[in-house]
Design a protein around this motif. Structure first.
Motif, PDB file in Angstrom:
ATOM      1  N   ASP A  41       0.891  -1.244   0.108  1.00  0.00           N
ATOM      2  CA  ASP A  41      -0.083   0.066   0.001  1.00  0.00           C
ATOM      3  C   ASP A  41       0.845   1.120  -0.139  1.00  0.00           C
ATOM      4  O   ASP A  41       2.306   1.091  -0.116  1.00  0.00           O
ATOM      5  CB  ASP A  41      -0.847   0.148   1.317  1.00  0.00           C
ATOM      6  N   GLU A  42       0.096   2.458   0.087  1.00  0.00           N
ATOM      7  CA  GLU A  42       1.036   3.710   0.093  1.00  0.00           C
ATOM      8  C   GLU A  42       1.849   3.927   1.345  1.00  0.00           C
ATOM      9  O   GLU A  42       2.969   4.326   1.037  1.00  0.00           O
ATOM     10  CB  GLU A  42      -0.168   4.805   0.079  1.00  0.00           C
ATOM     11  N   THR A  43       1.610   3.421   2.276  1.00  0.00           N
ATOM     12  CA  THR A  43       2.508   3.353   3.542  1.00  0.00           C
ATOM     13  C   THR A  43       3.616   2.750   3.253  1.00  0.00           C
ATOM     14  O   THR A  43       4.728   2.998   3.601  1.00  0.00           O
ATOM     15  CB  THR A  43       1.560   2.508   4.804  1.00  0.00           C
ATOM     16  N   ASP A  44       3.655   1.491   2.651  1.00  0.00           N
ATOM     17  CA  ASP A  44       5.028   0.860   2.509  1.00  0.00           C
ATOM     18  C   ASP A  44       5.823   1.511   1.391  1.00  0.00           C
ATOM     19  O   ASP A  44       7.252   1.677   1.663  1.00  0.00           O
ATOM     20  CB  ASP A  44       4.443  -0.490   1.755  1.00  0.00           C
ATOM     21  N   PHE A  45       5.302   2.095   0.380  1.00  0.00           N
ATOM     22  CA  PHE A  45       6.152   3.065  -0.571  1.00  0.00           C
ATOM     23  C   PHE A  45       6.648   4.216   0.055  1.00  0.00           C
ATOM     24  O   PHE A  45       7.770   4.756  -0.001  1.00  0.00           O
ATOM     25  CB  PHE A  45       5.391   3.419  -1.716  1.00  0.00           C
ATOM     26  N   ASN A  46       5.922   5.010   1.231  1.00  0.00           N
ATOM     27  CA  ASN A  46       6.477   5.997   1.806  1.00  0.00           C
ATOM     28  C   ASN A  46       7.410   5.625   2.680  1.00  0.00           C
ATOM     29  O   ASN A  46       8.404   6.422   2.871  1.00  0.00           O
ATOM     30  CB  ASN A  46       5.305   6.774   2.683  1.00  0.00           C
ATOM     31  N   LEU A  47       7.370   4.552   3.328  1.00  0.00           N
ATOM     32  CA  LEU A  47       8.742   3.987   4.283  1.00  0.00           C
ATOM     33  C   LEU A  47       9.715   3.934   3.443  1.00  0.00           C
ATOM     34  O   LEU A  47      10.710   3.775   3.642  1.00  0.00           O
ATOM     35  CB  LEU A  47       8.025   2.732   4.995  1.00  0.00           C
ATOM     36  N   ALA A  48       9.735   3.148   2.133  1.00  0.00           N
ATOM     37  CA  ALA A  48      10.788   2.765   1.481  1.00  0.00           C
ATOM     38  C   ALA A  48      11.274   4.003   0.753  1.00  0.00           C
ATOM     39  O   ALA A  48      12.711   4.115   0.818  1.00  0.00           O
ATOM     40  CB  ALA A  48      10.346   2.000   0.188  1.00  0.00           C
ATOM     41  N   PHE A  49      10.737   5.281   0.622  1.00  0.00           N
ATOM     42  CA  PHE A  49      11.281   6.372   0.156  1.00  0.00           C
ATOM     43  C   PHE A  49      12.038   6.930   1.323  1.00  0.00           C
ATOM     44  O   PHE A  49      13.173   7.422   1.213  1.00  0.00           O
ATOM     45  CB  PHE A  49      10.246   7.491  -0.283  1.00  0.00           C
ATOM     46  N   THR A  50      11.672   6.829   2.676  1.00  0.00           N
ATOM     47  CA  THR A  50      12.283   7.598   3.736  1.00  0.00           C
ATOM     48  C   THR A  50      13.622   6.782   3.890  1.00  0.00           C
ATOM     49  O   THR A  50      14.768   7.557   4.057  1.00  0.00           O
ATOM     50  CB  THR A  50      11.547   7.312   4.971  1.00  0.00           C
ATOM     51  N   SER A  51      13.775   5.311   3.591  1.00  0.00           N
ATOM     52  CA  SER A  51      15.032   4.884   3.558  1.00  0.00           C
ATOM     53  C   SER A  51      15.972   4.939   2.764  1.00  0.00           C
ATOM     54  O   SER A  51      17.055   4.944   2.847  1.00  0.00           O
ATOM     55  CB  SER A  51      14.487   3.111   3.573  1.00  0.00           C
ATOM     56  N   SER A  52      15.415   5.757   1.520  1.00  0.00           N
ATOM     57  CA  SER A  52      16.444   6.098   0.656  1.00  0.00           C
ATOM     58  C   SER A  52      17.221   7.189   0.936  1.00  0.00           C
ATOM     59  O   SER A  52      18.170   7.644   0.147  1.00  0.00           O
ATOM     60  CB  SER A  52      15.634   6.182  -0.748  1.00  0.00           C
ATOM     61  N   SER A  53      16.903   8.000   2.000  1.00  0.00           N
ATOM     62  CA  SER A  53      17.421   9.172   2.512  1.00  0.00           C
ATOM     63  C   SER A  53      18.635   8.809   3.552  1.00  0.00           C
ATOM     64  O   SER A  53      19.454   9.630   3.530  1.00  0.00           O
ATOM     65  CB  SER A  53      16.488  10.159   2.799  1.00  0.00           C
ATOM     66  N   SER A 120      14.695   0.652  -6.871  1.00  0.00           N
ATOM     67  CA  SER A 120      13.680  -0.372  -6.551  1.00  0.00           C
ATOM     68  C   SER A 120      12.311   0.131  -6.374  1.00  0.00           C
ATOM     69  O   SER A 120      11.113  -0.649  -6.827  1.00  0.00           O
ATOM     70  CB  SER A 120      14.037  -1.081  -5.018  1.00  0.00           C
ATOM     71  N   ILE A 121      12.243   1.124  -5.655  1.00  0.00           N
ATOM     72  CA  ILE A 121      10.665   1.833  -5.546  1.00  0.00           C
ATOM     73  C   ILE A 121       9.977   2.120  -6.801  1.00  0.00           C
ATOM     74  O   ILE A 121       8.872   1.798  -7.137  1.00  0.00           O
ATOM     75  CB  ILE A 121      10.739   3.099  -4.737  1.00  0.00           C
ATOM     76  N   MET A 122      10.770   2.614  -7.808  1.00  0.00           N
ATOM     77  CA  MET A 122      10.279   2.899  -8.932  1.00  0.00           C
ATOM     78  C   MET A 122       9.949   1.794  -9.789  1.00  0.00           C
ATOM     79  O   MET A 122       8.796   1.794 -10.703  1.00  0.00           O
ATOM     80  CB  MET A 122      11.081   3.931  -9.832  1.00  0.00           C
ATOM     81  N   GLN A 123      10.615   0.771  -9.772  1.00  0.00           N
ATOM     82  CA  GLN A 123      10.377  -0.612 -10.470  1.00  0.00           C
ATOM     83  C   GLN A 123       9.207  -1.221  -9.913  1.00  0.00           C
ATOM     84  O   GLN A 123       8.025  -1.814 -10.570  1.00  0.00           O
ATOM     85  CB  GLN A 123      11.405  -1.661 -10.264  1.00  0.00           C
TER      86      GLN A 123
END
Length: 242
Positions: A41-53, A120-123
């Protein structure tokens, strides 16, 4: 005959018990995310983006804005000097650095760690795009392209020519990759940042990039390229509202 029946029943009961126990124990660990359980869901994608920073601020392992990352950058300037008790920083300060330097290795690793995460996120977003609204897709794509463009800017600035990784893979056969030129890396970074600027909002949300942040990074590349007029065109509007 009785012995045979007892033996047969014992085997059947044991098989049922072991089978039942195995079914109960063979479960996914709810505390460990996997490719199959994450990206729901959207929460997982937001968490993944946070990890990219995270690689930007990793304090002692090469994070660009972490303690050692800052030391490595200012060590090459004229306004500061370093003692030789931090040998990895000292060799950079004296321009005698080698590829065995653990701190420069760490910075190199952190850049590619972050690139892997954003790719990974974009894929995954592309795979699951039917599940999400267009607005959410544009938001995630804009954020990822900003952070990827930002990392590519720093990668080419710090290491000049380097492998340009635009996909995420865990297959060893894909790991070897020839270097791209600094110009090619910055060209990709500019493309990422321009697209990001078209997708990101103007107003600031804490922890999220904005259109202005994308243009600021883009303008910085033009400065390093000594493309002064493009730098002015991109950066001057940032001195004005909004």
């Amino acid at each position: 005959m009785k012995t045979y029946i007892k033996t047969t029943l014992t085997i059947l009961i044991s098989g049922m018990l072991f089978s039942s126990c195995e079914d109960q124990l063979n479960q996914a660990n709810p505390n460990q995310a996997t490719e199959d359980t994450f990206w729901k869901d959207e929460t997982d994608f937001n968490l993944a983006f946070t990890s990219s920073s995270t690689p930007l601020k990793n304090a002692l392992n090469g994070g660009y804005y972490g303690t050692r990352g800052v030391m490595l950058r200012i060590a090459r300037a004229d306004e500061v000097d370093f003692r030789n008790d931090i040998s990895d920083v000292y060799t950079v300060n004296r321009f005698t650095n080698s590829n065995t330097n653990s701190l420069t290795q760490g910075m190199f690793y952190q850049f590619y760690n972050a690139l892997y995460r954003t790719n990974s996120i974009m894929q995954k977003l592309e795979e699951k795009k039917e599940q999400f609204s267009t607005d959410f897709q544009n938001s995630v794509k804009g954020e990822c392209l900003f952070i990827r463009g930002f990392y590519l800017l720093q990668l080419a600035k710090e290491f000049k020519d380097a492998p340009l990784r635009l996909t995420a893979s865990q297959s060893p056969s894909t790991f070897p990759l020839a270097k791209s030129s600094q110009a090619d890396i910055w060209a990709q970074a500019k493309e990422d940042l321009k697209t990001a600027a078209s997708l990101l909002p103007i107003t600031n949300k804490i922890g999220k990039p904005t259109q202005g942040a994308a243009y600021a990074a883009l303008g910085k590349i033009y400065v390093y390229e000594e493309n002064w007029q493009e730098a002015i065109n991109v950066l001057e509007p940032l001195t004005q509202n909004p």
